[in-house]
Design an enzyme around this catalytic site. Sequence first.
Site, PDB file in Angstrom:
ATOM      1  N   TYR A   1     -14.955   9.035 -24.173  1.00  0.00           N
ATOM      2  CA  TYR A   1     -16.317   9.175 -24.659  1.00  0.00           C
ATOM      3  C   TYR A   1     -16.139   9.495 -26.253  1.00  0.00           C
ATOM      4  CZ  TYR A   1     -20.682  11.967 -25.541  1.00  0.00           C
ATOM      5  OH  TYR A   1     -21.789  12.408 -26.141  1.00  0.00           O
TER       6      TYR A   1
ATOM      7  N   SER B   1     -22.216  11.865 -31.122  1.00  0.00           N
ATOM      8  CA  SER B   1     -21.656  13.286 -30.733  1.00  0.00           C
ATOM      9  C   SER B   1     -20.884  13.781 -31.659  1.00  0.00           C
ATOM     10  CB  SER B   1     -21.126  12.917 -29.447  1.00  0.00           C
ATOM     11  OG  SER B   1     -20.602  14.131 -29.045  1.00  0.00           O
TER      12      SER B   1
END
Length: 264
Positions: free
Chosen positions: A164, A151
């Site tokens: 995250y 990501s």
Amino acid sequence: MTDMQGRKALVTGSATGLGRSMAVKLAERGADVIVNYTRSSTEAEEAADLCRAAGAEVKVVQADVSTTEGARALAAAAQGWGRLDMLVNNAGITRHARDHADLDALGRDDFLDVYAVNVVGPYLTLQAAKPLLVAAHADTGRAASVLNTSSIAGVKGVGSSVAYAASKGALNTMTLSLARALAPAIRVNAICPGFIGTRWFRDAMDEAGYAEKEAQVAATTPLHVASGPDDIADAALFFLSDAARHVTGETLLVDAGMHLGRAR
């Protein structure tokens, strides 16, 4: 294009969203596919049907990639093929805490849960699948391909939570380590999407909030678009295809320029 005819692929977290899109696109190019899910068998079978419609042999496996047993179950499903040409480590989770300054928003268990799926999961799955990936190289002379779904959060330290972002940064580093260690039999790369119009974002907000978010992304990214799963999957297929046969240890941002900052 049927340039992947006869190749065998495992895509974790492929019942919905980006994982489903990657699985279907692999099937459309001739690959046989293992569809993996943790909760919704209905959605997994929908994904499998789309792959079968493209002519693929499909196996559907419920497995939690954060466990050794789950990773081994996925590898066992591919054992009948005798080899695995492609492994896509796509399964991922988050804990939503967008105010990164609020250190009380996340606890120890939040970090451990996110790391278990996003970092340990890809490692365990690759560990279990390694003999099959090596077998593919031995059979074909072509390096097997591993692709990690990372990501922009792991590059820029942004996103749904500190946990995250940190997990995706760790996944990027692991991509480098394993690309070096597993060559020449296995290539290891990662894609780093920005916004993707999937349930990942929809589940975190109501419909009006999601529509506002999508419009805001399209207005502020340099390419003035909000990416969908197919947009990211097309880039993913580059790494999995022979076009990337000399590419390993790379992380690619696929974010419509989001990492560059707001559009002018």
